[in-house]
Design a protein around this motif. Structure first.
Motif, PDB file in Angstrom:
ATOM      1  N   TRP A 136      -5.162   7.122   2.493  1.00  0.00           N
ATOM      2  CA  TRP A 136      -6.450   6.138   1.656  1.00  0.00           C
ATOM      3  C   TRP A 136      -6.538   5.078   2.368  1.00  0.00           C
ATOM      4  N   GLU A 150       2.552   2.098  -3.585  1.00  0.00           N
ATOM      5  CA  GLU A 150       1.033   1.962  -4.516  1.00  0.00           C
ATOM      6  C   GLU A 150       0.509   3.415  -3.486  1.00  0.00           C
ATOM      7  N   THR A 151       1.050   4.695  -2.918  1.00  0.00           N
ATOM      8  CA  THR A 151      -0.062   5.719  -2.882  1.00  0.00           C
ATOM      9  C   THR A 151       1.213   7.013  -2.218  1.00  0.00           C
ATOM     10  N   HIS A 201     -10.443   7.141  -1.200  1.00  0.00           N
ATOM     11  CA  HIS A 201      -9.936   8.183   0.004  1.00  0.00           C
ATOM     12  C   HIS A 201     -10.794   8.665   1.220  1.00  0.00           C
ATOM     13  N   MET A 211      -0.832   9.831   4.257  1.00  0.00           N
ATOM     14  CA  MET A 211      -0.783  10.863   3.415  1.00  0.00           C
ATOM     15  C   MET A 211      -0.320  12.314   4.698  1.00  0.00           C
ATOM     16  N   ASN A 221      -7.942  11.592   6.938  1.00  0.00           N
ATOM     17  CA  ASN A 221      -6.158  11.798   7.209  1.00  0.00           C
ATOM     18  C   ASN A 221      -6.007  10.515   8.454  1.00  0.00           C
ATOM     19  N   ALA A 234       0.857  -1.317   0.358  1.00  0.00           N
ATOM     20  CA  ALA A 234      -0.211  -0.277  -0.088  1.00  0.00           C
ATOM     21  C   ALA A 234       0.986   0.977  -0.063  1.00  0.00           C
ATOM     22  N   GLU A 235       2.083   1.453   1.098  1.00  0.00           N
ATOM     23  CA  GLU A 235       2.697   2.376   0.851  1.00  0.00           C
ATOM     24  C   GLU A 235       3.205   2.514  -0.397  1.00  0.00           C
ATOM     25  N   LYS A 292      -8.924   1.359  -4.127  1.00  0.00           N
ATOM     26  CA  LYS A 292      -8.091   2.456  -3.435  1.00  0.00           C
ATOM     27  C   LYS A 292      -9.093   3.685  -2.845  1.00  0.00           C
ATOM     28  N   CYS A 294      -6.781   1.503   1.396  1.00  0.00           N
ATOM     29  CA  CYS A 294      -6.377  -0.147   0.631  1.00  0.00           C
ATOM     30  C   CYS A 294      -6.477  -0.755   0.449  1.00  0.00           C
TER      31      CYS A 294
END
Length: 112
Positions: A82, A49-50, A98, A75, A101, A46-47, A96, A84
């Motif tokens: 995100w 990818e984002t 939103h 983020m 945060n 996941a890290e 994925k 994921c």
């Protein structure tokens, strides 16, 4: 004249070898084998990818196969993070979404 015919014949004989050699590529990365086994592996996927910081991961049922992982990603310097869904079998982010945060856990107080 004879030399040019011989050179042309040799070139024609080598042409299939060159074509076959050009068509074969080595894969740039080796794919991991087997399902994602740990939260650490799912967070790393996941890290990548984002570009954020994965703060939590939990196993979930997915596609009736091996399953998957739900990973929340913080983020930095952004209002939203995100969520994921990482597929166990493909080692890729399946979806994925939103979300607000999530806190990183570094600067939060722990009340009991």
């Amino acid at each position: 004249m004879r030399f040019s015919h011989m050179a042309c014949g040799v070139a024609l004989m080598l042409l299939p070898v060159c074509v076959l050699q050009a068509g074969t590529r080595r894969p740039s990365k080796r794919h991991a084998s087997g399902p994602v086994h740990t939260a650490k592996e799912a967070k790393a996927i996941a890290e990548r990818e984002t570009g954020g910081l994965a703060v939590s991961a939990r196993q979930i049922p997915l596609n009736g196969a091996s399953g998957g992982w739900e990973v929340d990603v913080h983020m930095p310097n952004e209002e939203r993070g995100w969520r994921c869904i990482v597929d166990d079998d493909t080692h890729m982010v399946f979806t994925k979404t939103h979300i607000a945060n999530p806190a990183t856990g570094r600067h939060t107080s722990h009340r009991r």
